[in-house]
Design a protein around this motif. Sequence first.
Motif, PDB file in Angstrom:
ATOM      1  N   GLU A  16       0.969  -1.153   0.104  1.00 25.16           N
ATOM      2  CA  GLU A  16       0.049  -0.054   0.200  1.00 25.16           C
ATOM      3  C   GLU A  16       0.947   1.270  -0.129  1.00 25.16           C
ATOM      4  O   GLU A  16       0.531   2.336  -0.559  1.00 25.16           O
ATOM      5  CB  GLU A  16      -0.949   0.113   1.259  1.00 25.16           C
ATOM      6  CG  GLU A  16      -1.762  -1.222   1.194  1.00 25.16           C
ATOM      7  CD  GLU A  16      -2.943  -1.353  -0.007  1.00 25.16           C
ATOM      8  OE1 GLU A  16      -3.092  -0.152  -0.262  1.00 25.16           O
ATOM      9  OE2 GLU A  16      -3.624  -2.257  -0.299  1.00 25.16           O
ATOM     10  N   SER A  19       2.012   1.560  -3.487  1.00 25.10           N
ATOM     11  CA  SER A  19       1.157   2.186  -4.082  1.00 25.10           C
ATOM     12  C   SER A  19       0.780   3.672  -4.064  1.00 25.10           C
ATOM     13  O   SER A  19       0.860   4.574  -5.272  1.00 25.10           O
ATOM     14  CB  SER A  19      -0.255   1.689  -3.654  1.00 25.10           C
ATOM     15  OG  SER A  19      -0.489   0.278  -4.132  1.00 25.10           O
ATOM     16  N   GLU A  49      -3.988   5.840  -0.978  1.00 24.48           N
ATOM     17  CA  GLU A  49      -3.283   4.812  -0.276  1.00 24.48           C
ATOM     18  C   GLU A  49      -2.497   4.770   0.915  1.00 24.48           C
ATOM     19  O   GLU A  49      -2.352   3.839   1.560  1.00 24.48           O
ATOM     20  CB  GLU A  49      -2.276   4.526  -1.562  1.00 24.48           C
ATOM     21  CG  GLU A  49      -2.817   4.154  -3.048  1.00 24.48           C
ATOM     22  CD  GLU A  49      -3.734   2.992  -3.061  1.00 24.48           C
ATOM     23  OE1 GLU A  49      -3.554   2.078  -2.218  1.00 24.48           O
ATOM     24  OE2 GLU A  49      -4.411   2.996  -4.044  1.00 24.48           O
ATOM     25  N   HIS A  52      -4.835   3.611   3.275  1.00 21.98           N
ATOM     26  CA  HIS A  52      -5.114   2.047   3.050  1.00 21.98           C
ATOM     27  C   HIS A  52      -4.038   1.564   4.029  1.00 21.98           C
ATOM     28  O   HIS A  52      -4.168   0.640   4.967  1.00 21.98           O
ATOM     29  CB  HIS A  52      -4.967   1.919   1.855  1.00 21.98           C
ATOM     30  CG  HIS A  52      -6.138   2.137   0.913  1.00 21.98           C
ATOM     31  ND1 HIS A  52      -6.043   1.896  -0.546  1.00 21.98           N
ATOM     32  CD2 HIS A  52      -7.284   2.765   1.246  1.00 21.98           C
ATOM     33  CE1 HIS A  52      -7.234   2.439  -0.848  1.00 21.98           C
ATOM     34  NE2 HIS A  52      -7.786   2.893   0.038  1.00 21.98           N
ATOM     35  N   GLN A 126     -11.266  -2.379  -3.714  1.00 21.51           N
ATOM     36  CA  GLN A 126     -10.370  -2.836  -4.948  1.00 21.51           C
ATOM     37  C   GLN A 126     -11.379  -2.802  -6.292  1.00 21.51           C
ATOM     38  O   GLN A 126     -10.928  -2.508  -7.398  1.00 21.51           O
ATOM     39  CB  GLN A 126      -9.675  -4.081  -4.962  1.00 21.51           C
ATOM     40  CG  GLN A 126      -8.505  -4.062  -4.223  1.00 21.51           C
ATOM     41  CD  GLN A 126      -7.592  -2.860  -4.604  1.00 21.51           C
ATOM     42  OE1 GLN A 126      -7.036  -2.197  -3.831  1.00 21.51           O
ATOM     43  NE2 GLN A 126      -7.031  -2.928  -6.033  1.00 21.51           N
TER      44      GLN A 126
HETATM   45 FE1  OFO Z   1      -4.755   0.629  -1.673  1.00 19.90          FE
HETATM   46  O1  OFO Z   1      -5.883   0.364  -3.293  1.00 19.90           O
HETATM   47 FE2  OFO Z   1      -4.880   0.875  -4.658  1.00 19.90          FE
HETATM   48  O2  OFO Z   1      -3.406   0.033  -4.485  1.00 19.90           O
END
Ligand code: OFO
Length: 174
Positions: A16, A19, A49, A52, A126
Amino acid sequence: MKEPLSRAFSAQINKEYFSAFFYLVMSDYLDAIGFKGAASWTYVQYQEELAHAQNLVHYLHARNENVKYMTIADPSGEWNGIKDVFLSILKHEESVTESISELATLAMQSGDHAAYTFLHWYIAEQVEEEGNVQDVIDKLQIAEDNQNALLTIDNLLGARVYVEPIVPGVGTSI
Ligand code: OFO
């Protein structure tokens, strides 16, 4: 939490964060080629992100687990225009979807119903992310090289605002 599952959570935290920085690099590139709206869209995604990752950190803390922080891979890349960026985003998100699915499978196989339930938010997220990116790609495909259409899409992308994700099970993030 069983050790392999805890380790897999830490690996997902690393992904994450990767990302986040991947989106940041793309935001810089889009800004440099004049797509300010798309640059803003990818910057918002960078912020998402980070949230997340942080919510996964909070979850491990809530379960009294330590996070194993790992080196984040180099997020730099090369693109040939805005459509290339969004195709690259889709490919990346598909790989994240796979990774989240594997984590959920491991939680299920470990008999960890709490972790499995917690991950449902990420699974749904997602689906939403892939759908949104595909939508942008579809619009870019219709626009092709039409400058007016591309600027309209860029303006639409620029309207996105950051809303802090609320992940059930960890309270507010960051
Ligand atoms: Fe964390 O949703 Fe995109 O990688």
